[in-house]
Design an enzyme around this catalytic site. Structure first.
Site, short mmCIF file in Angstrom:
data_model
loop_
_atom_site.label_atom_id
_atom_site.label_comp_id
_atom_site.label_asym_id
_atom_site.label_seq_id
_atom_site.Cartn_x
_atom_site.Cartn_y
_atom_site.Cartn_z
N ASN A 9 86.68 -28.75 -6.41
CA ASN A 9 87.83 -29.64 -6.61
C ASN A 9 88.87 -29.27 -5.56
O ASN A 9 89.53 -28.24 -5.67
CB ASN A 9 88.38 -29.44 -8.03
CG ASN A 9 89.65 -30.24 -8.25
OD1 ASN A 9 90.04 -31.06 -7.41
ND2 ASN A 9 90.31 -30.03 -9.38
N TRP A 10 88.97 -30.11 -4.53
CA TRP A 10 89.88 -29.79 -3.42
C TRP A 10 91.32 -30.18 -3.72
O TRP A 10 92.20 -30.02 -2.87
CB TRP A 10 89.39 -30.48 -2.14
CG TRP A 10 88.17 -29.85 -1.56
CD1 TRP A 10 87.63 -28.63 -1.90
CD2 TRP A 10 87.32 -30.37 -0.53
NE1 TRP A 10 86.51 -28.37 -1.14
CE2 TRP A 10 86.30 -29.43 -0.30
CE3 TRP A 10 87.32 -31.54 0.22
CZ2 TRP A 10 85.30 -29.63 0.65
CZ3 TRP A 10 86.33 -31.74 1.16
CH2 TRP A 10 85.33 -30.79 1.38
N LYS A 11 91.56 -30.77 -4.87
CA LYS A 11 92.93 -31.15 -5.25
C LYS A 11 93.60 -31.89 -4.09
O LYS A 11 92.93 -32.67 -3.41
CB LYS A 11 93.70 -29.91 -5.70
CG LYS A 11 92.90 -29.15 -6.79
CD LYS A 11 93.64 -28.08 -7.50
CE LYS A 11 92.73 -27.45 -8.56
NZ LYS A 11 93.39 -26.46 -9.37
N HIS A 95 91.43 -33.66 -15.78
CA HIS A 95 91.81 -32.33 -15.28
C HIS A 95 93.18 -31.94 -15.85
O HIS A 95 94.04 -32.80 -16.03
CB HIS A 95 91.83 -32.33 -13.75
CG HIS A 95 91.98 -30.95 -13.19
ND1 HIS A 95 93.19 -30.30 -13.12
CD2 HIS A 95 91.04 -30.08 -12.74
CE1 HIS A 95 92.99 -29.08 -12.61
NE2 HIS A 95 91.70 -28.92 -12.37
N GLU A 97 95.67 -30.66 -14.57
CA GLU A 97 96.82 -31.05 -13.74
C GLU A 97 97.15 -32.53 -13.93
O GLU A 97 98.31 -32.94 -13.86
CB GLU A 97 96.54 -30.72 -12.26
CG GLU A 97 96.63 -29.21 -12.03
CD GLU A 97 95.75 -28.67 -10.92
OE1 GLU A 97 95.26 -29.46 -10.10
OE2 GLU A 97 95.55 -27.45 -10.91
N GLU A 167 88.05 -25.47 -18.65
CA GLU A 167 89.01 -24.90 -17.72
C GLU A 167 90.24 -24.42 -18.51
O GLU A 167 91.16 -25.22 -18.75
CB GLU A 167 89.43 -25.94 -16.68
CG GLU A 167 88.32 -26.38 -15.76
CD GLU A 167 88.82 -26.76 -14.37
OE1 GLU A 167 88.22 -26.33 -13.40
OE2 GLU A 167 89.84 -27.47 -14.28
N GLY A 173 94.25 -21.31 -10.92
CA GLY A 173 95.12 -20.96 -9.80
C GLY A 173 95.96 -19.72 -10.03
O GLY A 173 96.91 -19.46 -9.30
N SER A 213 89.92 -19.90 -11.44
CA SER A 213 89.87 -18.70 -10.59
C SER A 213 88.46 -18.18 -10.35
O SER A 213 88.24 -16.97 -10.31
CB SER A 213 90.78 -17.61 -11.16
OG SER A 213 92.13 -18.04 -11.16
N GLY A 234 88.38 -24.45 -7.65
CA GLY A 234 89.54 -24.98 -6.92
C GLY A 234 89.72 -24.23 -5.61
O GLY A 234 88.99 -24.44 -4.64
N GLY A 235 90.67 -23.32 -5.58
CA GLY A 235 91.08 -22.61 -4.36
C GLY A 235 89.93 -22.09 -3.51
O GLY A 235 89.90 -22.30 -2.29
P1 13P Z 1 91.18 -22.51 -9.21
O1 13P Z 1 89.72 -22.20 -8.90
O2 13P Z 1 92.02 -22.56 -7.97
O3 13P Z 1 91.72 -21.60 -10.27
O4 13P Z 1 91.24 -23.98 -9.79
C1 13P Z 1 90.39 -24.32 -10.84
C2 13P Z 1 90.42 -25.77 -11.03
O5 13P Z 1 91.43 -26.33 -11.43
C3 13P Z 1 89.21 -26.54 -10.71
O6 13P Z 1 89.29 -27.84 -11.18
#
Ligand code: 13P
Length: 252
Positions: A9-11, A95, A97, A167, A173, A213, A234-235
């Site tokens: 997930n590159w957000k 998600h 967010e 999640e 994050g 994470s 994510g990251g």
């Molecule tokens: P991180 O891996 O950066 O914690 O993000 C997780 C995420 O929100 C994947 O959708």
């Protein structure tokens, strides 16, 4: 057997050029890894270029969100018809967010899930508790509620492609991960609810990913044990080397 799924997930990171450059570096690193379904979810403007670049490669491309209607006066939104038309195969739904910043609710998650299935998009439905909910002992209630409302009115006959992602919001994050035991417990709760909302057979076959994470060094313990069928990253998915390492390390 549930095939592992590892999704990036590159957000709101990467331009179209950066997203195809990622694939150029990433693909040689994972060429022989067919044990997992690998899905890249870039921002909307990158989808056409990335779908094109990923053609004939064992990598799928998905969206991070969509509207549930086919079309209409909904400024700024993208429909499932549009996603299918450009060749996206997967879509993230609900998600945290989106729930936190964009008014996504369990009800809109349900509408989007139905729309994704109707358009043959593989939905990855995100659920997870906030820190205060975990501390108040509400994790089970939150997961059962989010899962059951997401699945309300879904016909079991067409539900097989659904994927869930657990999640925990406090692990996103933050560098703080769930322990494998916490993740495994949560996955069991979600799986049991799938059994109640759909069928016991679907509770066994539907994949549930862990997200929050995930890094190369914890991928082994968090992504492919027991009830955990992969990861939503994510990251650490923004860099081709670290995402490829996650894929390698998740290999059973
Ligand atoms: P991180 O891996 O950066 O914690 O993000 C997780 C995420 O929100 C994947 O959708």
């Amino acid at each position: 057997m549930r095939k592992l799924l590892i999704a990036a997930n590159w957000k709101m990171y990467k331009t179209p050029t950066e997203s195809t450059a990622f694939l150029t570096s990433f693909f040689p690193l994972i060429k022989n890894d067919t044990f997992a379904e690998i899905v890249l979810c870039p921002a909307m403007p990158c989808l056409p270029a990335l779908v094109d670049a990923a053609r004939a490669k064992p990598v799928f491309v998905g969206a991070q969100n969509m509207h549930w209607k086919n079309e209409g006066a909904f400024t700024g939104e993208t429909s499932p018809v549009m996603l299918s038309a450009i060749g996206a195969t997967h879509v993230l739904i609900g998600h945290s967010e989106r729930r936190q910043y964009f008014n996504e609710t369990d009800t809109t998650v349900n509408l989007k899930l139905k729309a994704a299935l109707a358009h043959s998009l593989i939905p990855i439905v995100c659920v997870g508790e906030k820190l205060e909910e975990r501390e108040a002992g509400l994790t089970r209630n939150v997961l059962e509620l989010q899962t059951s409302i997401a699945l309300e009115g879904i016909d079991s006959a067409i539900a097989a492609p659904i994927v869930f992602a657990y999640e925990p919001v406090w692990a996103i994050g933050t560098g703080r991960t769930a322990t494998p035991e916490i993740a495994e417990d949560a996955h069991k709760i979600i799986r049991a609810q799938i059994g109640k909302s759909l069928t016991p057979a679907l509770a066994t076959s539907i994949r549930i990913l862990y997200g929050g994470s995930v890094k190369p060094d914890n991928a082994k313990s968090l992504c492919c044990i027991g009830d955990i069928d992969g990861a939503l990253v994510g990251g650490a998915s923004l860099n081709p080397q670290s995402f490829a390492e996650i894929v390698h390390n998740a290999k059973p």
